[in-house]
Design a protein around this motif. Structure first.
Motif, PDB file in Angstrom:
ATOM      1  N   GLU A 191       0.809  -1.220   0.000  1.00 38.10           N
ATOM      2  CA  GLU A 191       0.000   0.000   0.000  1.00 38.10           C
ATOM      3  C   GLU A 191       0.845   1.275   0.000  1.00 38.10           C
ATOM      4  OE1 GLU A 191       0.207  -1.505   4.326  1.00 38.10           O
ATOM      5  OE2 GLU A 191      -0.035  -2.353   2.300  1.00 38.10           O
ATOM      6  N   VAL A 202       1.216   6.528   3.681  1.00 34.11           N
ATOM      7  CA  VAL A 202       0.177   5.712   3.045  1.00 34.11           C
ATOM      8  C   VAL A 202      -0.945   6.584   2.491  1.00 34.11           C
ATOM      9  CG1 VAL A 202      -1.535   3.889   3.430  1.00 34.11           C
ATOM     10  CG2 VAL A 202       0.726   3.715   4.476  1.00 34.11           C
ATOM     11  N   ARG A 261      -2.125   6.690  -1.404  1.00 35.67           N
ATOM     12  CA  ARG A 261      -3.526   6.479  -1.795  1.00 35.67           C
ATOM     13  C   ARG A 261      -4.027   7.621  -2.674  1.00 35.67           C
ATOM     14  NH1 ARG A 261      -7.966   8.703  -0.085  1.00 35.67           N
ATOM     15  NH2 ARG A 261      -6.914   9.680   1.708  1.00 35.67           N
TER      16      ARG A 261
END
Length: 266
Positions: A26, A187, A191
């Motif tokens: 991720e 993260v 994203r």
């Protein structure tokens, strides 16, 4: 359900082997080369800040870099790092290339540590474009990249503040394989970059990229998972760097010497 290609995991294995830093799936965003990801990063950072992000791009740099960020809605300043250190307000992000383009030179460990400390003290991001990371013409056998993330012991926290960019086409002399990656421990930023993505990596290219990067993967005992593939790829890199170094020397020998600035004619 999208077909699996394992590219994020393969890139993570490659980064662990060549930069010494571990990334989770991720924490990696994929794109059709580095320049779409530079655009996506500018858009993602602007969306998070709620305003135009401010970038300082270390000069000299590849000519496409500043206008790509401007096209993403960013405010861009361009100049040497010495000018950055003298300015009052810190930007939201500082962009360097390791090695620099078009110079082909890496920042020394000392210069990189100075920049990392400056960035860390001011709380901005450090973006390291490492599309030519392993193309070390001075060390044909190099297996690691002089990246800001390697300085985390000397400058604690800099790995978490660094965004890495890279891809297949330059580092492995694989022109046409439009596979780029962005790696960050942030993260939320990763994203947001994926949400801004201009286009998906084609499946056939993703699988090709996964095949190359997986050559650096190791198992739980520390042994290479694909030793024959790794040996072949390493031999390719060594031969490529030697050939490029020879060509660079030939070109340099054909060019006239440039006198120092103070001796140059007005």
């Amino acid at each position: 359900v999208a077909p699996e290609h394992g590219l994020e995991e393969a890139v993570a294995a490659f980064l662990l082997e060549t930069r010494g830093v571990r990334y989770a799936r991720e924490e990696i965003a994929l794109g059709q080369g580095v320049w779409p990801l530079v655009h996506d990063l500018g858009r993602a950072l602007g969306a998070r800040l709620g305003r135009a992000p401010r970038f300082w791009v270390a000069a000299p740099c590849y000519g496409v870099l500043p206008p790509t960020l401007v096209a993403a809605g960013a405010e861009v300043e361009l100049g040497p790092l010495e000018d950055l250190y003298r300015r009052g307000e810190a930007p939201d992000a500082v962009v360097i290339s390791q090695p620099a383009n078009p110079e082909g030179l890496y920042l020394s460990r000392e210069a990189l540590a100075e920049l990392a400390a400056w960035v860390q003290a001011r709380g901005c991001l450090l973006v390291s474009d490492e599309i030519f990371g392993l193309v070390n013409l001075g060390q044909p056998g190099a297996e690691t990249v002089r990246s800001p993330v390697t300085l985390d012991q000397a400058v604690p926290g800099i790995a978490a503040r660094t965004v890495l960019l890279g891809g297949l086409s330059k580092e492995f002399a694989a022109g046409g394989l439009r596979v780029g990656w962005l790696a960050t421990h942030d993260v939320d930023l990763a994203r947001r970059v994926r949400e801004q993505r201009l286009g998906q990596v084609q499946l056939v290219l993703a699988r090709a990229g996964s095949h190359v990067y997986a050559a650096f993967a190791r198992d739980a005992t520390g042994q290479l998972v694909h030793p024959r593939r790794h040996r072949a790829l390493r031999a390719h890199l060594v031969a490529m760097r030697r050939e490029l170094a020879e060509k660079r020397a030939l070109v340099a020998a054909a060019l006239p010497e440039v006198p120092p600035a103070e001796e140059a004619a007005p």
